[in-house]
Enzyme design. Structure first.
Site, PDB file in Angstrom:
ATOM      1  N   HIS A  65       0.818  -1.224   0.000  1.00 26.65           N
ATOM      2  CA  HIS A  65       0.000   0.000   0.000  1.00 26.65           C
ATOM      3  C   HIS A  65       0.849   1.272   0.000  1.00 26.65           C
ATOM      4  O   HIS A  65       0.334   2.354  -0.234  1.00 26.65           O
ATOM      5  CB  HIS A  65      -1.013  -0.006   1.160  1.00 26.65           C
ATOM      6  CG  HIS A  65      -0.469   0.351   2.509  1.00 26.65           C
ATOM      7  ND1 HIS A  65      -0.032  -0.568   3.428  1.00 26.65           N
ATOM      8  CD2 HIS A  65      -0.294   1.552   3.099  1.00 26.65           C
ATOM      9  CE1 HIS A  65       0.368   0.047   4.519  1.00 26.65           C
ATOM     10  NE2 HIS A  65       0.228   1.332   4.353  1.00 26.65           N
ATOM     11  N   ASP A 113      -0.103  -7.456   1.459  1.00 19.99           N
ATOM     12  CA  ASP A 113       0.416  -6.076   1.514  1.00 19.99           C
ATOM     13  C   ASP A 113       1.952  -6.104   1.532  1.00 19.99           C
ATOM     14  O   ASP A 113       2.575  -5.773   2.537  1.00 19.99           O
ATOM     15  CB  ASP A 113      -0.155  -5.396   2.768  1.00 19.99           C
ATOM     16  CG  ASP A 113       0.101  -3.909   2.775  1.00 19.99           C
ATOM     17  OD1 ASP A 113       0.483  -3.358   1.718  1.00 19.99           O
ATOM     18  OD2 ASP A 113      -0.075  -3.294   3.853  1.00 19.99           O
ATOM     19  N   GLY A 204       2.702   5.820   9.025  1.00 17.61           N
ATOM     20  CA  GLY A 204       4.061   6.236   8.638  1.00 17.61           C
ATOM     21  C   GLY A 204       5.099   5.164   8.929  1.00 17.61           C
ATOM     22  O   GLY A 204       6.183   5.176   8.359  1.00 17.61           O
ATOM     23  N   SER A 206       4.358   2.078   8.331  1.00 14.05           N
ATOM     24  CA  SER A 206       4.039   1.061   7.326  1.00 14.05           C
ATOM     25  C   SER A 206       5.229   0.741   6.440  1.00 14.05           C
ATOM     26  O   SER A 206       5.979   1.645   6.056  1.00 14.05           O
ATOM     27  CB  SER A 206       2.921   1.570   6.407  1.00 14.05           C
ATOM     28  OG  SER A 206       1.717   1.527   7.070  1.00 14.05           O
TER      29      SER A 206
HETATM   30  C1  4AZ Z   1      -0.803   3.131   8.895  1.00 14.93           C
HETATM   31  O1  4AZ Z   1      -1.834   3.761   8.675  1.00 14.93           O
HETATM   32  C2  4AZ Z   1      -0.733   2.228  10.082  1.00 14.93           C
HETATM   33  N1  4AZ Z   1      -0.653   0.100  14.614  1.00 14.93           N
HETATM   34  C3  4AZ Z   1       0.398   1.485  10.313  1.00 14.93           C
HETATM   35  C4  4AZ Z   1       0.449   0.634  11.395  1.00 14.93           C
HETATM   36  C5  4AZ Z   1      -0.619   0.519  12.226  1.00 14.93           C
HETATM   37  C6  4AZ Z   1      -1.749   1.268  12.010  1.00 14.93           C
HETATM   38  C7  4AZ Z   1      -1.820   2.130  10.935  1.00 14.93           C
HETATM   39  C8  4AZ Z   1      -0.538  -0.450  13.357  1.00 14.93           C
HETATM   40  O2  4AZ Z   1       0.170   3.248   8.178  1.00 14.93           O
END
Ligand code: 4AZ
Length: 293
Positions: A65, A113, A204, A206
């Site tokens: 993503h 993902d 962020g 991610s």
């Molecule tokens: C995000 O939106 C995101 N706590 C990444 C990790 C988590 C939640 C949201 C996990 O990138």
């Protein structure tokens, strides 16, 4: 996106989430050569987007993503810098973006993902090996990133936090949500949950690595993917199990990755916490309604 973040903030405010930091982490002071900061090209400059990890001297692992809308020329990375936003940090260009072919990325399907980025020019930084994600509940795992600390959109300095493996059944239970009157199971076999009190990855982070430490060395177990909220005691952080994709990763690399089995003591417990992501907001709203009844 802004609207969704605003909605997410509202959700967090209404759930009384604490304003700790990654969430609840510490600033990393020791060099982490395998950590990747992903930037996207804007009209005038590059802006921070996600985390990633270095698999060898030319391949980077991240979340689908983070890059599914991008061409290689839209992206750049900084590798192995604790402070990647300093003007001294060196940007590396990307020559290939490979998103897993099964990735859909809809509001209710966040499976597969995972994506690979190929560096335009190989580098000699230390890389991360991959370890099995079949770990006992309660095993300590480390997650790192420059994502939201709740105080800021992103962190100037690399943050690190230790979270625990949550059992697959708890993970599935947390993320079985009611959508349009029917129950939807959002957790697939390619996902795992990790959490601890007031500790979590967040927006962020991610694409960054979830790691197990053994004899002073890190091994990658997961990729930061999604969750409802951040550090919410009802919802764990959700991670992609990298070991499930070893063959897919190896199909692109000349130097094959092998799976490391890290021995851990079995321990009791495992906790439940979590996060919201804008991509799963619809599902979250459905659950929130159910919870409010
Ligand atoms: C995000 O939106 C995101 N706590 C990444 C990790 C988590 C939640 C949201 C996990 O990138």
């Amino acid at each position: 996106m802004r609207k969704l973040i605003a909605a997410m903030t509202l959700f967090l405010a209404s759930h009384g989430v604490s304003d700790t930091r990654i969430i609840g982490g510490d600033t990393v002071t020791q060099s982490q050569e395998f950590m990747v900061t992903l930037f996207k090209k804007g009209r005038f400059n590059y802006f921070f987007s996600c985390g990633g990890s270095l698999l060898d001297n030319e391949w980077i692992l991240t979340a689908a993503h983070c890059v599914d809308q991008d061409e290689p020329e839209d992206l750049a990375v900084v590798v192995g810098e604790l402070l990647p936003f300093e003007s001294s940090a060196e940007l590396q260009l990307i020559s290939e973006v490979i998103v897993h072919p099964n990735y859909v990325g809809s509001d209710t399907d966040y499976d597969f993902d995972i994506a690979l980025l190929r560096l335009a020019a190989p580098i000699s930084n230390e890389s991360l090996d991959i370890a099995s994600s079949d770990l006992p509940t309660g095993t300590d795992l480390t997650v790192m990133g420059w994502g939201s600390t709740d105080l800021e959109d992103y962190s100037e300095s690399l943050q690190s936090v230790i979270v625990e493996v949550v059992s697959q059944s708890t993970c599935e239970h947390q993320y079985t949500v009611e959508i349009d009157g029917s129950l939807v199971e959002l957790i697939s076999d390619n996902m795992m949950c990790a959490a601890d009190t007031n500790k979590d990855s967040c927006s962020g982070d991610s694409g960054g690595p979830l790691m197990i430490q053994s004899e002073g060395q890190y091994f990658q177990v997961g990729i930061v993917s999604w969750g409802f909220g951040c550090a919410d005691e009802d919802f764990s952080g959700v991670y992609i199990r990298v070991d499930r994709f070893l063959d897919w990763i190896n199909s692109y690399k000349t130097e094959r990755e092998s799976l490391i089995q890290v021995d851990v003591q079995n321990s009791d417990g495992g906790s439940s916490k979590g996060a919201i992501t804008w991509l799963t907001l619809v599902a979250c709203l459905a659950f929130c309604r159910r919870k409010a009844r």
